[in-house]
Enzyme design. Sequence first.
Site, mmCIF file in Angstrom:
data_model
loop_
_atom_site.group_PDB
_atom_site.id
_atom_site.type_symbol
_atom_site.label_atom_id
_atom_site.label_comp_id
_atom_site.label_asym_id
_atom_site.label_seq_id
_atom_site.Cartn_x
_atom_site.Cartn_y
_atom_site.Cartn_z
ATOM 1 C CB CYS A 32 -30.226 23.638 29.891
ATOM 2 S SG CYS A 32 -29.265 25.136 29.629
ATOM 3 C CB CYS A 55 -30.299 27.853 29.184
ATOM 4 S SG CYS A 55 -29.075 26.763 28.460
#
Length: 453
Positions: free
Chosen positions: A89, A92
């Site tokens: 992600c 992230c």
Amino acid sequence: MTEEATNRNGGSGSGPTLKLGIVLVLVIAVGAVIYAKRQPGKPTSVDAGASEQVSLATAEEPANAQKAATSPVKTDKVPRLIDLGADKCIPCKMMAPILDELKKEYAGKMEVQFIDVWKNPGAGKEYGVQMIPTQIFYDASGEERFRHQGFFSKEDILMKWKELGVDLAVEPKAAESFSRWEPAQPDSRPKDSICYLCDGDIVSKTWTVMKTPAGEVAFCSPHCYIITFASITDEDKTHENASVTDCSSGELIPVTAATYLYGMDEHGRPTIKAFADEAAAKEEQKRSGGSILPWTQLEAKEMVTRCGFCDRPVYPEDASIVRIEGLQTWACCVMCALGVAARTGKDIELEAKDALTGDPIRVKTFEGHVAELEPPTAVAWGGARKDAEGNIKSTGCFKQAFFSNEANLKKWVEAHATATGRQMTIQQGLTAKMKLTPEQISKACKIGECTPK
Ligand SMILES: [Zn+2]
Ligand SMILES: [Zn+2]
């Protein structure tokens, strides 16, 4: 122009008229994007990144339960930061370098841990995580004090610890950074042979001067004069104070009275020659081509392509390329290019060149942070000087540069004896721009702000 200021593209495939047409359309389109984005009420803080989080919650689960009671808590005596995310992600991924830095800078003072909840699905449940990334702050006694969902910048993390009353008790080790505040060798060129704006050598044939209350200012060409004039915020500014060299006689004549031959050099970069006599301009046109323009048209033509950050005119041949949602704009320099993210509040993609080797450097931003950097070793040179009080002042667009790595930066600084400034990370350059208020942005690059000397 100095070589570092000029990203010259070879060739000039399309005719200038067609090229300018495309440029105009793009400028209008980008202008519309900028205008739309500058409307009030559009938050640009990092928290806006929350929309990019990935939900782990199923429909039945409450969305914001803070149930960490079951978390395994270590008994060591340092505060602990756990980031629960996944390696795929975007927010992230952006947390990863921040966690690495915190780990290094606060080694022994804070424990930093990353847990991939896609690889360890049990961990998400164990920590009661609904979204990734989620950061959980535990104090030294092991008690959960705070949790945050979404991207969390390093500054925000450190601020939160402070807010929680957790003393990390150590100044982070300042990143080793290269700087030079005194030129290795003073510029030995006579002052009136240096362009006020670009620092390039002044060629007598295109010498342009502007009278100011502080004295005469010299430019290498009408182009550098027009850029400078566009930076003047004084309402009463007038071209009456400017003169340009008549190519035929070498005499200075008022800029507004000259006839201009707008041509192109072997790199496809515009050239401007001024003539007192239109017939002489037409004679030169027969020899070297180009188009004949009166002052008003020359100025209008010059003002067509502008920097997406500071609005000053810029030749695409000299500019950094910035893309915003598929639209292309230009920037005077790499720092202006980063500024486009601040001015528009949008994520940008920047294509720059290593100022030493010309190798491509690509930067992608996400919510005001560097999300992708190619090559990852790329660094910035912030051309600057220190004033009498020790405040750092930019030395202007023509003194900013990116490099593929630190070694190239050092080689370049060595080769530029008069360069002063400091090495920065590209994130630091972007952060500086993101901190500007809309007011400061509207005044950016205006006279006095980043004067070249
Ligand atoms: Zn110049
Ligand atoms: Zn600019």
